[in-house]
Design a protein around this motif. Sequence first.
Motif, PDB file in Angstrom:
ATOM      1  N   THR A  32       0.857  -1.183   0.000  1.00  0.00           N
ATOM      2  CA  THR A  32       0.000   0.000   0.000  1.00  0.00           C
ATOM      3  C   THR A  32       0.897   1.238   0.000  1.00  0.00           C
ATOM      4  O   THR A  32       2.089   1.163   0.311  1.00  0.00           O
ATOM      5  CB  THR A  32      -0.900   0.046   1.238  1.00  0.00           C
ATOM      6  OG1 THR A  32      -0.079   0.217   2.408  1.00  0.00           O
ATOM      7  CG2 THR A  32      -1.748  -1.218   1.379  1.00  0.00           C
ATOM      8  N   TYR A  33       0.312   2.386  -0.337  1.00  0.00           N
ATOM      9  CA  TYR A  33       1.091   3.628  -0.286  1.00  0.00           C
ATOM     10  C   TYR A  33       1.616   3.880   1.122  1.00  0.00           C
ATOM     11  O   TYR A  33       2.753   4.321   1.306  1.00  0.00           O
ATOM     12  CB  TYR A  33       0.251   4.819  -0.758  1.00  0.00           C
ATOM     13  CG  TYR A  33      -0.054   4.777  -2.236  1.00  0.00           C
ATOM     14  CD1 TYR A  33       0.961   4.800  -3.182  1.00  0.00           C
ATOM     15  CD2 TYR A  33      -1.363   4.701  -2.681  1.00  0.00           C
ATOM     16  CE1 TYR A  33       0.687   4.746  -4.536  1.00  0.00           C
ATOM     17  CE2 TYR A  33      -1.650   4.651  -4.033  1.00  0.00           C
ATOM     18  CZ  TYR A  33      -0.621   4.671  -4.955  1.00  0.00           C
ATOM     19  OH  TYR A  33      -0.906   4.621  -6.296  1.00  0.00           O
ATOM     20  N   ASP A  37       5.466   4.405   2.210  1.00  0.00           N
ATOM     21  CA  ASP A  37       5.842   5.607   2.966  1.00  0.00           C
ATOM     22  C   ASP A  37       6.536   5.233   4.271  1.00  0.00           C
ATOM     23  O   ASP A  37       7.541   5.856   4.643  1.00  0.00           O
ATOM     24  CB  ASP A  37       4.617   6.472   3.266  1.00  0.00           C
ATOM     25  CG  ASP A  37       4.102   7.213   2.047  1.00  0.00           C
ATOM     26  OD1 ASP A  37       4.821   7.299   1.030  1.00  0.00           O
ATOM     27  OD2 ASP A  37       2.964   7.713   2.112  1.00  0.00           O
ATOM     28  N   ASN A  38       6.017   4.226   4.962  1.00  0.00           N
ATOM     29  CA  ASN A  38       6.621   3.796   6.223  1.00  0.00           C
ATOM     30  C   ASN A  38       8.021   3.245   6.007  1.00  0.00           C
ATOM     31  O   ASN A  38       8.939   3.534   6.792  1.00  0.00           O
ATOM     32  CB  ASN A  38       5.752   2.758   6.927  1.00  0.00           C
ATOM     33  CG  ASN A  38       4.497   3.349   7.531  1.00  0.00           C
ATOM     34  OD1 ASN A  38       4.445   4.540   7.824  1.00  0.00           O
ATOM     35  ND2 ASN A  38       3.482   2.530   7.697  1.00  0.00           N
ATOM     36  N   MET A  39       8.200   2.459   4.967  1.00  0.00           N
ATOM     37  CA  MET A  39       9.537   1.920   4.678  1.00  0.00           C
ATOM     38  C   MET A  39      10.514   3.046   4.347  1.00  0.00           C
ATOM     39  O   MET A  39      11.656   3.048   4.816  1.00  0.00           O
ATOM     40  CB  MET A  39       9.480   0.906   3.536  1.00  0.00           C
ATOM     41  CG  MET A  39       8.876  -0.416   3.931  1.00  0.00           C
ATOM     42  SD  MET A  39       9.020  -1.676   2.649  1.00  0.00           S
ATOM     43  CE  MET A  39       7.719  -1.163   1.513  1.00  0.00           C
ATOM     44  N   ALA A  40      10.059   4.003   3.546  1.00  0.00           N
ATOM     45  CA  ALA A  40      10.914   5.140   3.194  1.00  0.00           C
ATOM     46  C   ALA A  40      11.271   5.955   4.436  1.00  0.00           C
ATOM     47  O   ALA A  40      12.429   6.359   4.620  1.00  0.00           O
ATOM     48  CB  ALA A  40      10.204   6.015   2.157  1.00  0.00           C
ATOM     49  N   GLN A  41      10.295   6.172   5.305  1.00  0.00           N
ATOM     50  CA  GLN A  41      10.518   6.921   6.544  1.00  0.00           C
ATOM     51  C   GLN A  41      11.531   6.195   7.429  1.00  0.00           C
ATOM     52  O   GLN A  41      12.432   6.810   8.000  1.00  0.00           O
ATOM     53  CB  GLN A  41       9.192   7.101   7.285  1.00  0.00           C
ATOM     54  CG  GLN A  41       9.305   7.873   8.576  1.00  0.00           C
ATOM     55  CD  GLN A  41       8.006   7.825   9.367  1.00  0.00           C
ATOM     56  OE1 GLN A  41       7.467   6.746   9.613  1.00  0.00           O
ATOM     57  NE2 GLN A  41       7.503   8.985   9.756  1.00  0.00           N
ATOM     58  N   ARG A  42      11.411   4.892   7.546  1.00  0.00           N
ATOM     59  CA  ARG A  42      12.323   4.109   8.379  1.00  0.00           C
ATOM     60  C   ARG A  42      13.730   4.117   7.814  1.00  0.00           C
ATOM     61  O   ARG A  42      14.703   4.290   8.550  1.00  0.00           O
ATOM     62  CB  ARG A  42      11.815   2.677   8.511  1.00  0.00           C
ATOM     63  CG  ARG A  42      10.576   2.581   9.361  1.00  0.00           C
ATOM     64  CD  ARG A  42      10.003   1.191   9.369  1.00  0.00           C
ATOM     65  NE  ARG A  42       8.775   1.178  10.151  1.00  0.00           N
ATOM     66  CZ  ARG A  42       8.188   0.099  10.602  1.00  0.00           C
ATOM     67  NH1 ARG A  42       8.692  -1.098  10.330  1.00  0.00           N
ATOM     68  NH2 ARG A  42       7.079   0.182  11.300  1.00  0.00           N
TER      69      ARG A  42
END
Length: 90
Positions: A32-33, A37-42
């Motif tokens: 999902t988006y 986003d969570n992976m990129a943030q981490r």
Amino acid sequence: MIDKSIMYDYLLERLTKLSPEDVGAFLQDLCTYAEIDNMAQRLYSAKMLLEGKTYNQIMEETQISTVTLSRISTCVKHGSGGYKTIIEKK
């Protein structure tokens, strides 16, 4: 029933065959988006930790939670080295 390790190994093997554009398309199909986003943030938070940024600086810039940042910090310091490898890979 297929052993989960076989499926995991298949995923890893297929990921190694992808171009950067292919990885983006695959992630869009797979996740999902919010998950992307969570992976990129981490990943970006791990980068900032490795750069010596403080928890407060990272939380302010990325809006990451303290719980998640703590988990990332533990992985950066004591994990398998995945964050460091992906960040330092040229």
